[in-house]
Motif scaffolding. Structure first.
Motif, mmCIF file in Angstrom:
data_model
loop_
_atom_site.group_PDB
_atom_site.id
_atom_site.type_symbol
_atom_site.label_atom_id
_atom_site.label_comp_id
_atom_site.label_asym_id
_atom_site.label_seq_id
_atom_site.Cartn_x
_atom_site.Cartn_y
_atom_site.Cartn_z
ATOM 1 N N MET A 1 40.302 35.014 54.845
ATOM 2 C CA MET A 1 41.353 34.073 54.718
ATOM 3 C C MET A 1 42.704 34.756 54.557
ATOM 4 N N GLN A 2 43.907 34.115 54.914
ATOM 5 C CA GLN A 2 45.339 34.634 54.409
ATOM 6 C C GLN A 2 45.557 34.630 53.138
ATOM 7 N N ASP A 3 45.446 35.743 52.319
ATOM 8 C CA ASP A 3 45.750 35.715 50.949
ATOM 9 C C ASP A 3 47.212 35.744 50.465
ATOM 10 N N GLY A 4 47.417 35.108 49.648
ATOM 11 C CA GLY A 4 48.831 35.047 49.001
ATOM 12 C C GLY A 4 49.285 36.518 48.494
ATOM 13 N N ARG A 5 50.644 36.774 48.486
ATOM 14 C CA ARG A 5 51.228 38.142 48.209
ATOM 15 C C ARG A 5 50.419 38.589 46.637
ATOM 16 N N SER A 6 50.439 37.482 45.603
ATOM 17 C CA SER A 6 49.967 37.996 44.320
ATOM 18 C C SER A 6 48.447 37.647 44.081
ATOM 19 N N GLU A 7 47.750 37.428 45.051
ATOM 20 C CA GLU A 7 46.247 37.153 45.065
ATOM 21 C C GLU A 7 45.553 38.416 44.722
ATOM 22 N N VAL A 8 44.816 38.002 43.685
ATOM 23 C CA VAL A 8 43.842 39.166 43.369
ATOM 24 C C VAL A 8 42.350 39.088 43.944
ATOM 25 N N ALA A 9 42.107 38.095 44.484
ATOM 26 C CA ALA A 9 40.929 37.887 45.327
ATOM 27 C C ALA A 9 40.991 37.891 46.570
ATOM 28 N N LYS A 10 39.778 38.304 47.260
ATOM 29 C CA LYS A 10 39.791 38.333 48.781
ATOM 30 C C LYS A 10 38.970 37.081 48.969
ATOM 31 N N ASN A 11 39.626 36.243 49.674
ATOM 32 C CA ASN A 11 39.064 34.958 50.162
ATOM 33 C C ASN A 11 38.481 34.755 51.520
ATOM 34 N N GLY B 1 31.827 25.762 59.282
ATOM 35 C CA GLY B 1 30.830 24.533 59.182
ATOM 36 C C GLY B 1 30.686 24.080 57.663
ATOM 37 N N TYR B 2 31.364 24.583 56.735
ATOM 38 C CA TYR B 2 31.354 24.298 55.399
ATOM 39 C C TYR B 2 32.634 24.265 54.805
ATOM 40 N N ARG B 3 32.849 23.384 53.758
ATOM 41 C CA ARG B 3 34.097 22.790 52.994
ATOM 42 C C ARG B 3 34.195 24.021 52.009
ATOM 43 N N GLY B 4 35.558 24.499 51.702
ATOM 44 C CA GLY B 4 35.672 25.433 50.523
ATOM 45 C C GLY B 4 35.577 26.856 51.188
ATOM 46 N N SER B 5 35.704 27.615 50.044
ATOM 47 C CA SER B 5 35.774 29.118 50.346
ATOM 48 C C SER B 5 35.076 29.758 49.419
ATOM 49 N N VAL B 6 34.732 31.153 49.495
ATOM 50 C CA VAL B 6 34.326 32.276 48.624
ATOM 51 C C VAL B 6 35.352 33.250 48.329
ATOM 52 N N SER B 7 35.392 33.862 47.134
ATOM 53 C CA SER B 7 36.210 34.643 46.867
ATOM 54 C C SER B 7 35.611 35.810 46.089
ATOM 55 N N VAL C 1 36.656 39.245 43.625
ATOM 56 C CA VAL C 1 37.450 40.162 42.860
ATOM 57 C C VAL C 1 37.131 41.243 42.713
ATOM 58 N N THR C 2 37.691 42.204 43.741
ATOM 59 C CA THR C 2 37.228 43.643 43.904
ATOM 60 C C THR C 2 38.072 44.598 42.906
ATOM 61 N N SER C 3 38.226 44.367 41.768
ATOM 62 C CA SER C 3 38.827 45.038 40.741
ATOM 63 C C SER C 3 38.441 46.529 40.623
ATOM 64 N N MET C 4 37.111 46.907 40.879
ATOM 65 C CA MET C 4 36.780 48.286 40.814
ATOM 66 C C MET C 4 37.130 49.028 42.072
ATOM 67 N N THR C 5 36.920 48.390 43.078
ATOM 68 C CA THR C 5 37.029 49.366 44.514
ATOM 69 C C THR C 5 38.587 48.979 44.941
ATOM 70 N N SER C 6 39.332 48.055 44.533
ATOM 71 C CA SER C 6 40.638 47.784 45.193
ATOM 72 C C SER C 6 41.804 47.456 43.843
ATOM 73 N N ASN C 7 42.311 48.399 43.412
ATOM 74 C CA ASN C 7 43.120 48.312 42.184
ATOM 75 C C ASN C 7 44.266 47.157 42.590
ATOM 76 N N GLY D 1 49.130 46.579 39.796
ATOM 77 C CA GLY D 1 50.798 46.983 40.103
ATOM 78 C C GLY D 1 51.112 45.215 40.529
ATOM 79 N N GLY D 2 50.457 44.518 41.012
ATOM 80 C CA GLY D 2 50.933 43.269 41.538
ATOM 81 C C GLY D 2 50.460 42.039 40.774
ATOM 82 N N CYS D 3 49.769 42.373 39.637
ATOM 83 C CA CYS D 3 48.951 41.277 39.081
ATOM 84 C C CYS D 3 50.139 40.586 38.325
ATOM 85 N N ASN D 4 50.144 39.211 38.068
ATOM 86 C CA ASN D 4 51.054 38.364 37.389
ATOM 87 C C ASN D 4 50.278 37.079 36.722
ATOM 88 N N ARG D 5 48.977 37.547 36.318
ATOM 89 C CA ARG D 5 48.249 36.768 35.440
ATOM 90 C C ARG D 5 48.046 36.679 34.178
#
Length: 87
Positions: free
Chosen positions: A4-14, A19-25, A27-33, A36-40
């Protein structure tokens, strides 16, 4: 599964799943730092405020609230914790 298209400050890969409602995400903090953009800020179940997933520093909002801290004092405590750790 489609990325999915992730927002600029999104930390998860969505991802969506056809065929299903919803999404799965993921958070790849160990492989994708993303520091610098975290605002949480995170309020944990025990009432502690955590300003960084990788740091050990926490501020107890629960204890401040139990001792009668005002909303302004809680905001000041959160801001102080944030700037103390740096970006």
């Amino acid at each position: 599964m489609a990325r999915m298209q992730d927002g600029r400050s999104e930390v998860a890969k969505n991802f969506s799943i056809d065929g299903y409602r919803g999404s799965v995400s993921f958070v790849t903090s160990m492989t994708s730092n993303f520091c610098g953009g975290c605002n949480r800020l995170r309020v944990m179940a025990d009432g502690n405020l955590k300003v960084c997933l990788f740091g050990n520093s926490e501020v107890s909002l629960r204890d401040a609230m139990r001792s009668g801290a005002s909303d302004e004092e809680l905001m000041e405590a959160a801001a102080a914790a944030r700037w103390k750790t740096g970006p």
